[in-house]
Scaffold this motif. Structure first.
Motif, mmCIF file in Angstrom:
data_model
loop_
_atom_site.group_PDB
_atom_site.id
_atom_site.type_symbol
_atom_site.label_atom_id
_atom_site.label_comp_id
_atom_site.label_asym_id
_atom_site.label_seq_id
_atom_site.Cartn_x
_atom_site.Cartn_y
_atom_site.Cartn_z
ATOM 1 N N ALA A 62 0.842 -1.202 0.000
ATOM 2 C CA ALA A 62 0.000 0.000 0.000
ATOM 3 C C ALA A 62 0.874 1.248 0.000
ATOM 4 O O ALA A 62 0.588 2.222 -0.716
ATOM 5 C CB ALA A 62 -0.926 -0.013 1.206
ATOM 6 N N ALA A 63 1.953 1.215 0.777
ATOM 7 C CA ALA A 63 2.862 2.363 0.821
ATOM 8 C C ALA A 63 3.541 2.568 -0.531
ATOM 9 O O ALA A 63 3.731 3.712 -0.979
ATOM 10 C CB ALA A 63 3.907 2.139 1.913
ATOM 11 N N GLU A 64 3.908 1.477 -1.185
ATOM 12 C CA GLU A 64 4.532 1.570 -2.508
ATOM 13 C C GLU A 64 3.572 2.217 -3.507
ATOM 14 O O GLU A 64 3.971 3.079 -4.308
ATOM 15 C CB GLU A 64 4.934 0.178 -2.984
ATOM 16 C CG GLU A 64 5.613 0.163 -4.345
ATOM 17 C CD GLU A 64 6.025 -1.237 -4.779
ATOM 18 O OE1 GLU A 64 6.141 -1.456 -6.013
ATOM 19 O OE2 GLU A 64 6.215 -2.111 -3.905
ATOM 20 N N TYR A 65 2.303 1.799 -3.455
ATOM 21 C CA TYR A 65 1.316 2.373 -4.371
ATOM 22 C C TYR A 65 1.120 3.862 -4.072
ATOM 23 O O TYR A 65 1.043 4.685 -5.005
ATOM 24 C CB TYR A 65 -0.014 1.644 -4.236
ATOM 25 C CG TYR A 65 -1.089 2.165 -5.164
ATOM 26 C CD1 TYR A 65 -1.185 1.706 -6.476
ATOM 27 C CD2 TYR A 65 -2.000 3.128 -4.744
ATOM 28 C CE1 TYR A 65 -2.156 2.188 -7.336
ATOM 29 C CE2 TYR A 65 -2.975 3.625 -5.594
ATOM 30 C CZ TYR A 65 -3.049 3.147 -6.887
ATOM 31 O OH TYR A 65 -4.020 3.649 -7.744
ATOM 32 N N ILE A 106 -4.356 5.168 1.434
ATOM 33 C CA ILE A 106 -4.975 3.859 1.655
ATOM 34 C C ILE A 106 -4.908 3.539 3.143
ATOM 35 O O ILE A 106 -3.821 3.388 3.708
ATOM 36 C CB ILE A 106 -4.275 2.750 0.851
ATOM 37 C CG1 ILE A 106 -4.262 3.089 -0.642
ATOM 38 C CG2 ILE A 106 -4.963 1.408 1.084
ATOM 39 C CD1 ILE A 106 -3.479 2.096 -1.492
ATOM 40 N N LYS A 107 -6.054 3.456 3.771
ATOM 41 C CA LYS A 107 -6.132 3.067 5.173
ATOM 42 C C LYS A 107 -6.228 1.542 5.226
ATOM 43 O O LYS A 107 -7.239 0.962 4.845
ATOM 44 C CB LYS A 107 -7.336 3.710 5.845
ATOM 45 C CG LYS A 107 -7.218 5.230 5.987
ATOM 46 C CD LYS A 107 -8.401 5.800 6.766
ATOM 47 C CE LYS A 107 -8.240 7.301 6.975
ATOM 48 N NZ LYS A 107 -9.405 7.870 7.734
ATOM 49 N N THR A 108 -5.153 0.940 5.688
ATOM 50 C CA THR A 108 -5.040 -0.515 5.649
ATOM 51 C C THR A 108 -5.196 -1.120 7.034
ATOM 52 O O THR A 108 -4.618 -0.632 7.998
ATOM 53 C CB THR A 108 -3.665 -0.916 5.079
ATOM 54 O OG1 THR A 108 -3.496 -0.319 3.794
ATOM 55 C CG2 THR A 108 -3.548 -2.416 4.945
ATOM 56 N N SER A 109 -5.983 -2.181 7.115
ATOM 57 C CA SER A 109 -6.105 -2.927 8.362
ATOM 58 C C SER A 109 -6.541 -4.342 8.030
ATOM 59 O O SER A 109 -7.028 -4.616 6.928
ATOM 60 C CB SER A 109 -7.123 -2.288 9.303
ATOM 61 O OG SER A 109 -8.443 -2.464 8.824
#
Length: 440
Positions: A68-71, A80-83
């Motif tokens: 997500a950080a790469e994107y 992008i809030k990832t969980s």
């Protein structure tokens, strides 16, 4: 591995699918209809925040966060809030249902393929049919069974997140000790039965093979390949058809090993037969590529062959999981979610995702990549599982009520393998119990 198959096949409560359907009809904003134009007016440069429920364990969640950080680095306007979304993947469906009622659900969520029918019935999913059929997406590079599972009521509601299948994994040491020839891709179920008898040794508590009688989806989906190989089908429209002569013949093949031969270890939990295989107490296991990680840790000398077949038919079943995309009536959120998942499931990124955590590649174009070569070197049985995807010619139904039907069929199989019912009697009862749960 992204998630263990044990976790993905944990039995769901019958009310879960019902709760999801109720959420589509009551509470929240109701069924918003066709979402094929959810991203109409999407501005790729507009600042946007999307939520991604990955459904992953802690280790794989870290990989997801890095991707997500790469994107986001390449798309600085996107946050992008990832969980993980829930404590376990199995809890995601219940949490999504509650989110539909309260209007608090993600843009993207991991989902087991057999949830597709219930999720589509919620009225909250995007219709991705036109999107994935654009040549730039490479939709046909993904296995047909996975594409089928991603389609509910004629509409594509998600993108395959993981592909797998069942094959025959065997312990070479146990075969050598009994002087039994290794399985081949041409084996019949009769060959399998005879080998299982020869490999069973009560003196050492060793069984030729094993089967789950927990009544879970793990119990049920192992029957489907035999049903298909006998020319049967799970449903006729929305009516149960698994109790046909083909279904009875399929279940009888398992019954004779469990009841007559006593060459089949019956796992009451669906969590013991894998460790028993790894410890040398089960000679053959019908399982998938997720098992290769623990086999590697056990340092077993093993082999993989296609499932035994009927008259040369070696069909298998695939249990693909999905990235389901949801609509919030915001074109930029819908469009950003689509673009991110297209990137995540591209051949280039998938090598950093599925192959990196021990799963099969999503796309046929990955077979010639250095990452796939490294995967096969680490997990030698992986190539056979990849080749076996061509034997996954049918998919489990993606209709509301599958979960209830699966539990009924699983209970029927368990009763038969434990000698408590005949295949015909048990499957007829499962069909009767399931009829009302399946959508007309």
């Amino acid at each position: 591995m992204i998630t263990s198959r044990r976790g993905r096949l944990t039995r769901l409560l019958a009310v879960t699918g019902t709760a999801l359907l109720l959420a589509a009809c009551t509470g929240g904003t109701g069924d918003k209809g066709d979402k094929s134009d959810a991203a109409k007016g999407y501005d790729p440069a507009a600042p946007v925040t999307i939520t991604w429920w990955t459904g992953q364990t802690s280790e794989a969640e870290q990989v997801a966060e890095k991707l997500a950080a790469e994107y986001q680095t390449a798309h600085p306007n996107v946050t992008i809030k990832t969980s993980a979304g829930a404590s376990t993947t199995d809890e995601l469906l219940t949490k999504l249902s509650a989110g539909f009622t309260g209007g608090n659900y993600p843009d993207i969520s991991y989902a087991y393929g057999n949830w597709a029918g219930d999720l589509a019935a919620s009225g909250r999913t995007q219709d991705l049919t036109s999107y994935v059929n654009d040549p730039s997406f490479g939709w046909t590079e993904m296995p047909e069974a996975a594409r089928t599972v991603a389609t509910a009521d004629g509409k594509v509601i998600g993108i395959p997140a993981l592909v797998d299948n069942l094959a025959l994994i065997y312990n070479k040491k146990l075969f050598d000790a009994k002087g039994v020839a290794y399985p081949t891709d041409e084996w019949s179920w009769e060959d399998f039965r005879e080998a299982a008898k020869k490999l069973t040794d009560p003196a050492t508590n060793t069984y030729g093979t094993a089967y789950s009688v927990a009544g879970s989806e793990d119990t049920t989906w192992h029957l489907w390949p035999l049903l298909w190989q006998h020319g049967g089908k799970i449903l006729d429209g929305t009516k149960p058809a698994f109790n046909s002569d083909a279904g009875v013949q399929a279940l009888e093949k398992l019954r004779v090993m469990a009841v007559d031969d006593k060459s089949m270890y019956l796992d009451q939990t669906d969590q013991k037969y894998g460790p028993l295989f790894n410890s040398g107490h089960v000679a053959m296991m019908l399982s998938g590529p997720w098992s290769l990680l623990e086999i590697k840790d056990a340092k077993l000398d093993y082999g993989v062959a296609f499932l035994p077949g009927v008259n040369g038919d070696h069909q298998t079943v695939s249990g693909p999981d999905l990235w389901v995309l949801f609509d919030h009536e915001d074109a930029n959120r819908a469009g950003a979610a689509r673009d991110f998942i297209k990137w995540l499931t591209s051949a280039q990124t998938d090598a950093k995702w599925n192959l990196a955590v021990g799963n099969l590649p999503l796309r046929s174009t990955e077979k010639d990549t250095p990452e796939f070569a490294a995967y096969v070197k680490e997990y030698p049985g992986g190539r056979k599982f990849f080749d076996n995807l061509t034997n996954a010619k049918q998919a489990r139904p993606t209709i509301p009520g599958y979960e209830v039907m699966s539990r009924n069929v699983g209970d029927a199989i368990a009763r038969v393998l434990q000698g408590a019912a005949s295949p015909k009697e048990a499957l007829d009862e499962a069909a009767r119990k399931s009829a009302g749960a399946l959508e007309d």
